[in-house]
Design a protein around this motif. Structure first.
Motif, PDB file in Angstrom:
ATOM      1  N   PHE A  17      41.357  11.335 -73.790  1.00 14.44           N
ATOM      2  CA  PHE A  17      42.587  12.127 -73.805  1.00 14.44           C
ATOM      3  C   PHE A  17      42.253  13.599 -74.047  1.00 14.44           C
ATOM      4  O   PHE A  17      41.330  13.916 -74.791  1.00 14.44           O
ATOM      5  N   VAL A  77      41.871   1.301 -75.011  1.00 15.87           N
ATOM      6  CA  VAL A  77      43.244   0.961 -74.665  1.00 15.87           C
ATOM      7  C   VAL A  77      43.208  -0.351 -73.913  1.00 15.87           C
ATOM      8  O   VAL A  77      42.545  -0.463 -72.880  1.00 15.87           O
ATOM      9  N   ASP A 110      45.338  -3.087 -71.927  1.00 19.88           N
ATOM     10  CA  ASP A 110      46.603  -3.230 -71.196  1.00 19.88           C
ATOM     11  C   ASP A 110      47.499  -2.037 -71.510  1.00 19.88           C
ATOM     12  O   ASP A 110      47.179  -0.913 -71.215  1.00 19.88           O
ATOM     13  N   THR A 111      48.633  -2.281 -72.134  1.00 14.80           N
ATOM     14  CA  THR A 111      49.553  -1.191 -72.443  1.00 14.80           C
ATOM     15  C   THR A 111      49.571  -0.876 -73.929  1.00 14.80           C
ATOM     16  O   THR A 111      50.525  -0.311 -74.436  1.00 14.80           O
ATOM     17  N   PHE A 112      48.512  -1.242 -74.628  1.00 14.16           N
ATOM     18  CA  PHE A 112      48.476  -1.065 -76.069  1.00 14.16           C
ATOM     19  C   PHE A 112      47.479   0.025 -76.430  1.00 14.16           C
ATOM     20  O   PHE A 112      46.266  -0.222 -76.487  1.00 14.16           O
ATOM     21  N   PRO A 113      47.964   1.252 -76.668  1.00 18.91           N
ATOM     22  CA  PRO A 113      47.036   2.292 -77.096  1.00 18.91           C
ATOM     23  C   PRO A 113      46.620   2.083 -78.535  1.00 18.91           C
ATOM     24  O   PRO A 113      47.470   2.059 -79.429  1.00 18.91           O
ATOM     25  N   GLY A 114      45.350   1.875 -78.760  1.00 19.08           N
ATOM     26  CA  GLY A 114      44.853   1.692 -80.112  1.00 19.08           C
ATOM     27  C   GLY A 114      44.525   3.019 -80.759  1.00 19.08           C
ATOM     28  O   GLY A 114      44.950   4.085 -80.301  1.00 19.08           O
ATOM     29  N   GLU A 115      43.711   2.956 -81.771  1.00 21.51           N
ATOM     30  CA  GLU A 115      43.331   4.133 -82.535  1.00 21.51           C
ATOM     31  C   GLU A 115      42.628   5.150 -81.646  1.00 21.51           C
ATOM     32  O   GLU A 115      41.761   4.792 -80.845  1.00 21.51           O
ATOM     33  N   ALA A 116      43.006   6.410 -81.791  1.00 20.79           N
ATOM     34  CA  ALA A 116      42.340   7.489 -81.067  1.00 20.79           C
ATOM     35  C   ALA A 116      41.408   8.218 -82.018  1.00 20.79           C
ATOM     36  O   ALA A 116      41.766   8.522 -83.145  1.00 20.79           O
ATOM     37  N   PHE A 125      39.387  11.604 -82.621  1.00 21.10           N
ATOM     38  CA  PHE A 125      39.460  12.990 -82.186  1.00 21.10           C
ATOM     39  C   PHE A 125      38.168  13.743 -82.443  1.00 21.10           C
ATOM     40  O   PHE A 125      37.488  13.510 -83.455  1.00 21.10           O
ATOM     41  N   GLY A 126      37.879  14.672 -81.539  1.00 22.23           N
ATOM     42  CA  GLY A 126      36.831  15.640 -81.797  1.00 22.23           C
ATOM     43  C   GLY A 126      37.340  16.745 -82.701  1.00 22.23           C
ATOM     44  O   GLY A 126      38.505  16.738 -83.112  1.00 22.23           O
TER      45      GLY A 126
END
Lengths: 116, 112
Positions: free
Chosen positions: A33, A97, A99-105, A107-108
Motif C-alpha cells: 500500500f 490480505v 480474499d477480502t480480509f485485510p489483515g495487519e498492515a 508500515f515503513g
C-alpha cells in the motif's frame, strides 16, 4: 525483525522536479500500500498492489503520480512533475490480505517530501 | 474517502489514568483495527477485532466493537507517558476492498 524499508527518509526538491520514493516490503506479504499523510487531509490511501499487480490507484492524481512494483522486493512511487501541494509524508505498508480480509498492515518509517 | 472517525480529536490525561478513544464508521466491515503513531514515525498495529467479536484484550488495551452502532472504542488502562501518541482506527472502506482507510486520529498526551 522483518520490516518495511523506505528510502529516502527525507527529500527536498524544487517544483517541477521528478521525485521517486522506494519501498522494500516484508518478504512473503502479498499486498503493498501507498499512503500520504498531511495535517489537513490525514492519511490518504493512494494505491495498492496485490501480488505485484495494481489493484486500485483511484486515490492518486493520475496526471503526475505513478506507482509500480517491478519485483517482489521493490515498490516505487513517482511524482513528475512535483508541486508544492505534494509536500507530505508518504508511507508504504505491506501485509497479507486473504480474499477480502485485510489483515495487519506493517508500515515503513515514511518519506518526508518537501517541494519548494 | 475516510471511513472511520475518531473522537475526541485530542485527549490529555495524567499517568495512571485510563484513556478512552472512540471510532465511528460508515459501512459494514469484516474487521476493524487500531494503530498507534509516535511523532515522526510510521504507524504501528495495536489490535484487530473481527466483526463477529464484541471485545478483545491485549495487555493494557481493550477494544470493543458494536456493529449495530458502527462504532468501536479503544481503552488504554493505567496509561504511561510512553503511551503519548496519535491513535487511529482503520477499516476497509467498502465491503470487498482489500485496503484499509484511516480516521483522522486521536492525539493522546499522557502527563508524567
Amino acid at each position: 525483525d522483518a520490516r518495511v524499508t523506505q528510502t529516502p527518509r527525507h527529500k527536498v526538491t524544487e517544483m517541477g522536479q521528478e521525485v521517486t520514493m522506494r519501498c522494500q516490503p516484508i518478504l512473503g506479504h502479498n499486498t503493498v500500500f501507498w499512503y500520504r499523510q498531511t495535517m489537513m487531509q490525514g492519511l490518504e490511501l493512494l494505491a495498492y498492489f496485490r501480488n505485484r499487480a495494481p489493484l486500485d490507484d483511484s486515490g492518486m492524481p493520475k496526471d503526475r503520480f505513478s506507482a509500480e512494483m517491478p519485483d517482489a522486493t521493490l515498490a516505487t512511487l513517482k511524482i513528475q512533475p512535483s508541486e508544492p501541494r505534494d509536500s507530505a509524508v508518504y508511507f508504504c505498508a505491506s501485509g497479507l490480505v486473504l480474499d477480502t480480509f485485510p489483515g495487519e498492515a506493517f508500515f515503513g518509517q515514511g518519506t518526508r517530501l518537501t517541494v519548494v | 474517502s475516510q471511513q472511520g472517525e475518531e473522537d475526541p480529536q485530542a485527549l490529555s490525561i495524567q499517568e495512571g489514568e485510563n484513556a478512552t478513544m472512540n471510532c465511528s464508521y460508515k459501512t459494514s466491515i469484516n474487521n476493524l483495527q487500531w494503530y498507534r503513531q509516535n511523532s515522526g514515525r510510521g504507524l504501528v498495529h495495536l489490535i484487530l477485532i473481527r466483526s463477529n467479536e464484541r471485545e478483545k484484550h491485549s495487555g493494557r488495551l481493550r477494544v470493543t466493537l458494536d456493529t449495530s452502532k458502527k462504532s468501536s472504542s479503544l481503552l488504554i488502562t493505567a496509561s504511561r507517558a510512553a503511551d503519548t501518541a496519535s491513535y487511529f482506527c482503520a477499516t476497509p472502506p467498502d465491503t470487498g476492498r482489500r485496503a484499509l482507510t484511516f480516521g483522522s486520529g486521536t492525539r493522546l498526551q499522557v502527563q508524567p
